[in-house]
Design an enzyme around this catalytic site. Structure first.
Site, short mmCIF file in Angstrom:
data_model
loop_
_atom_site.label_atom_id
_atom_site.label_comp_id
_atom_site.label_asym_id
_atom_site.label_seq_id
_atom_site.Cartn_x
_atom_site.Cartn_y
_atom_site.Cartn_z
N THR A 59 32.40 26.40 -8.50
CA THR A 59 31.90 25.60 -7.38
C THR A 59 32.83 24.43 -7.06
O THR A 59 33.48 23.87 -7.94
CB THR A 59 30.50 25.08 -7.73
OG1 THR A 59 29.64 26.20 -7.94
CG2 THR A 59 29.91 24.21 -6.63
N PRO A 109 33.26 20.85 -4.20
CA PRO A 109 32.44 19.98 -3.33
C PRO A 109 32.12 20.65 -2.00
O PRO A 109 31.03 20.48 -1.46
CB PRO A 109 33.34 18.75 -3.12
CG PRO A 109 34.20 18.70 -4.35
CD PRO A 109 34.43 20.14 -4.73
N GLY A 147 29.79 26.19 -2.22
CA GLY A 147 28.73 26.48 -3.19
C GLY A 147 28.35 27.94 -3.10
O GLY A 147 28.97 28.79 -3.73
N SER A 148 27.34 28.24 -2.25
CA SER A 148 26.94 29.64 -2.07
C SER A 148 28.08 30.47 -1.49
O SER A 148 28.26 31.64 -1.84
CB SER A 148 25.72 29.71 -1.14
OG SER A 148 24.58 29.19 -1.80
N ILE A 174 30.28 21.27 -12.96
CA ILE A 174 30.81 22.12 -14.02
C ILE A 174 30.14 21.77 -15.35
O ILE A 174 30.38 20.71 -15.92
CB ILE A 174 32.35 21.97 -14.14
CG1 ILE A 174 33.00 22.17 -12.76
CG2 ILE A 174 32.90 22.94 -15.17
CD1 ILE A 174 32.59 23.44 -12.03
N GLU A 214 23.94 29.28 -10.67
CA GLU A 214 24.37 30.68 -10.77
C GLU A 214 23.77 31.54 -9.66
O GLU A 214 23.28 32.64 -9.88
CB GLU A 214 24.06 31.25 -12.16
CG GLU A 214 24.93 30.57 -13.21
CD GLU A 214 25.01 31.33 -14.53
OE1 GLU A 214 25.04 32.56 -14.52
OE2 GLU A 214 25.05 30.65 -15.56
N SER A 235 18.16 30.92 -5.13
CA SER A 235 17.17 31.97 -4.84
C SER A 235 17.49 32.66 -3.52
O SER A 235 17.29 33.88 -3.38
CB SER A 235 15.76 31.36 -4.77
OG SER A 235 15.32 30.99 -6.06
#
Lengths: 380, 265
Positions: A126, A128, A131-132, A157, A364, A367
């Site tokens: 990841t 800044p 992300g997804s 991290i 990780e 949802s």
């Protein structure tokens, strides 16, 4: 079809449970309140051969299967989400990729100490700004002679400030999209240019360090490239399939711990002249908590079983992670409610499970991303 | 080479919340685990094995197949192999008394010829607390009971032990091998089995033996003890709260103590 654990798995679960009850549970809130990574606990986990459960014996691991690893992770989560999270990140993200994709020399140098419990593992995906949409990363690795030079920032991290190795994802070919990402083994203690710039204070899981790291002209030799250049994204997908099972197991543990706290309290706490467990409102809540916890565990064990038997696991691990993480948050919330005002205090565990559980729906793969993965698997 | 035999027992433990059905506790409230004292005896034996050059540790138990897991936990902690005695005759016995256990262990001792036998002081289910010493007597071994410190001089064949007596008194004594020591809790800190130990223990041998294998017959387990009755003891508790200031409370307390006979000549 056999839902019974083998005697070996049962003995391992029971031993880990005893250890967690005796050695971790009494300090779980303390390390959380102090925001302290309990190194001494991880030293003990190393002595009990827990740090490399699914890593082969050749590299100092236990040689256990994914189910065994899930059982151990669940027991840790049952007493401390933070310790469970650092553990799962160490094994699934920091260690397993070296075993799966590393050369013989890399495994001996980097994996063995992790599996033996002589060091902590971490990985850095990841950023800044990503992300997804993890592949849209800005960290780069440029070849300079025989060396690679890494620059960039990594966010959230786990274990970075206590790690002996960090598996860093970086773009090596900006024009190749998914095929332009590679993985590097970084030594945070000895590689110049590596810095932990932030250790986050979080809603929960504060005994598990979550860091921002900066890579400023970090120069590493060619043998730090994990696998081939351009394989980083495929590796990531494969790693997360296993990692999700451990987050599902950790979530099941959180749910179990919260359920047990509420189950016990409801039978001791009396109002209107009888234990509150005798009131339908509380009994039904506890039954639902139990139902969700059992469901999460079955899905988790199913995913682990598929993994161990070489069956496709993408759908099963995403489903287990999605369901167990939501179950843990719901069960923990209900546990706070069952304990009422006491549930909101730090003298009782449910608030800690509630705080910890929320991250399970985020880390990780959120949802929402799990829905995306499962939707694709269902042909939608 | 030295051989250490540890006798172990799986005992039923009652869960925190249980329901009495007459004087019976239903099986669903029971959990089976290694007898607490035996855990310390195992740790003592394993430490001897780790300190010595050539020490074999063998565990022996009397019990049904269910207790294999408990025995295997001892193997996981470093016991080399196990012996489990069971057959239909034993299964049909309601109460296995000290004599019966003595006969069985004595037969195992005749076969194994251990230098040192470690037992727990007692088992916390029937709490006879007699098996260890009775076995020593039958086998013709020296013994020391309720041992809470051990310094073994294997070359000289002497165990320097500290025994816990009543009323906080302790005794230092030397016992010549071969000997039986009954081990008290607190003599050490029993370890957790390592996960590698648990995995290795799956491949270690637990030899099953019948009374017949040991050269014994039904007569060995016939008991002179019969269970005649079980009842729930009546419990009484009495509380008297003293009200008022310190003087008044002290006076009330003094009169109650006098009534109960405290300080009477």
């Amino acid at each position: 079809m056999d839902f019974e654990l083998s005697p070996e798995h049962r003995m391992i679960r029971d031993t880990v449970q005893d250890f967690c009850e005796e050695e971790i549970k009494p300090i779980a809130q303390e390390v959380e309140s102090e925001h302290r990574f309990p190194k001494e606990v991880f030293d003990q986990l190393g002595k009990l051969d827990m740090m490399g459960v699914p890593v082969s014996e050749e590299y100092g691991g236990l040689g256990g299967d994914q189910l065994m690893y899930a059982l151990v992770t669940e027991e840790l989560g049952r007493v401390s989400g933070g310790i469970g999270l650092s553990y799962a990140a160490h094994v699934s993200l920091g260690s397993k990729p070296i075993e799966s994709f590393g050369t013989e020399e890399q495994k001996e140098r980097w994996l063995t100490p992790l599996a033996q419990g002589d060091g902590m593992g971490a990985w850095a995906l990841t950023e800044p700004g990503s992300g997804s949409d993890a592949s849209d990363m800005d960290t780069t690795a440029v070849k300079d002679g025989d060396e690679w030079v890494l620059n960039g920032t990594k966010q959230f991290i786990t274990n970075a400030n206590v790690a002996d190795s960090v598996l860093v994802k970086a773009v090596t070919d900006p024009n190749a999209g998914y095929d332009g990402i590679s993985t590097f083994i970084i030594d945070p203690q000895n590689d110049d240019g590596f810095a932990v710039t932030t250790v986050w204070d979080k809603m929960g899981l504060n005994c598990s360090p979550t860091c921002e790291i900066a890579l400023d002209d970090v120069r590493v030799p060619a043998d730090r490239l994990l696998g081939e250049a351009g394989e980083g994204w495929t590796q990531t997908m494969k790693t997360l399939e296993g990692g999700r099972i451990s987050i599902a197991a950790l979530s099941t543990g959180l749910a179990q711990g919260a359920y047990e706290a509420a189950h016990q309290y409801a039978q001791e706490r009396e109002q209107f002249g009888k234990p509150i467990s005798k009131f339908d409102a509380i009994r039904d809540k506890l039954v639902d908590m139990y139902r969700k916890t059992e469901r999460a565990r079955l899905l988790t064990h199913n995913a682990a079983w598929r993994y161990d038997n070489g069956k496709p696991v993408t759908k099963a691990s995403a489903l287990a992670k999605l369901d167990a993480s939501e179950a843990s948050r719901e069960v923990a919330e209900d546990a706070v409610q069952v304990l009422g005002g006491y549930g909101y205090t730090e003298d009782f565990a449910p608030q800690r499970f509630y705080r910890d559980a929320k991250l399970m729906e985020i880390g990780e793969g959120t949802s929402e991303i799990q829905h995306l993965i499962i939707g694709r698997q269902l042909g939608l | 080479m030295m051989k250490v035999l540890v006798t172990v027992k799986e005992v039923a433990e009652v869960e925190e919340d249980f329901v009495l059905d007459g004087t019976r506790i239903d099986d669903r409230f029971l959990e089976y685990d290694l007898n607490e004292w035996d855990d310390y005896a195992i740790e003592t034996a394993v430490q001897l094995a780790e300190a010595g050059d050539d020490v074999e540790v063998v565990s022996a138990t009397i019990g049904p197949e269910r207790c294999e897991e408990t025995i295997r936990m001892a193997l996981a902690k470093g016991v080399d192999r196990g012996i489990r005695v069971w057959d239909d005759t034993l299964a049909s016995v309601d109460l296995l008394d000290v004599n019966a256990k003595t006969e069985i262990f004595n037969a195992i001792i005749a076969e194994e010829e251990p230098d040192l036998i470690l037992t727990g002081v007692q088992a916390h289910d029937d709490s006879f607390g007699a098996t260890g010493v009775s076995v020593a007597d039958a086998a013709g071994y020296e013994w020391a009971a309720v041992v809470n410190a051990l310094d073994l001089d294997a070359d000289a064949g002497v165990a320097h032990v500290r025994r816990e007596l009543e009323g906080g008194v302790e005794e230092l004594t030397d016992v010549e091998l071969p000997a039986v020591l009954t081990i008290q809790t607190g003599i050490n800190e029993p370890r957790y089995a390592s996960l590698r130990g648990i995995r290795m223990a799956q491949r270690k041998e637990i030899a099953q033996q019948t009374l017949d294998d040991l050269g014994l017959d039904e007569g060995a387990v016939e008991s002179q003890i019969t269970l005649t009755d079980m009842y729930e003891p009546e419990s009484e508790s009495d509380v008297e709260l003293f009200e008022g200031d310190a003087d008044a409370a002290a006076a009330s307390l003094a009169s109650v103590l006098r009534e109960k006979g405290v300080g009477a000549q």
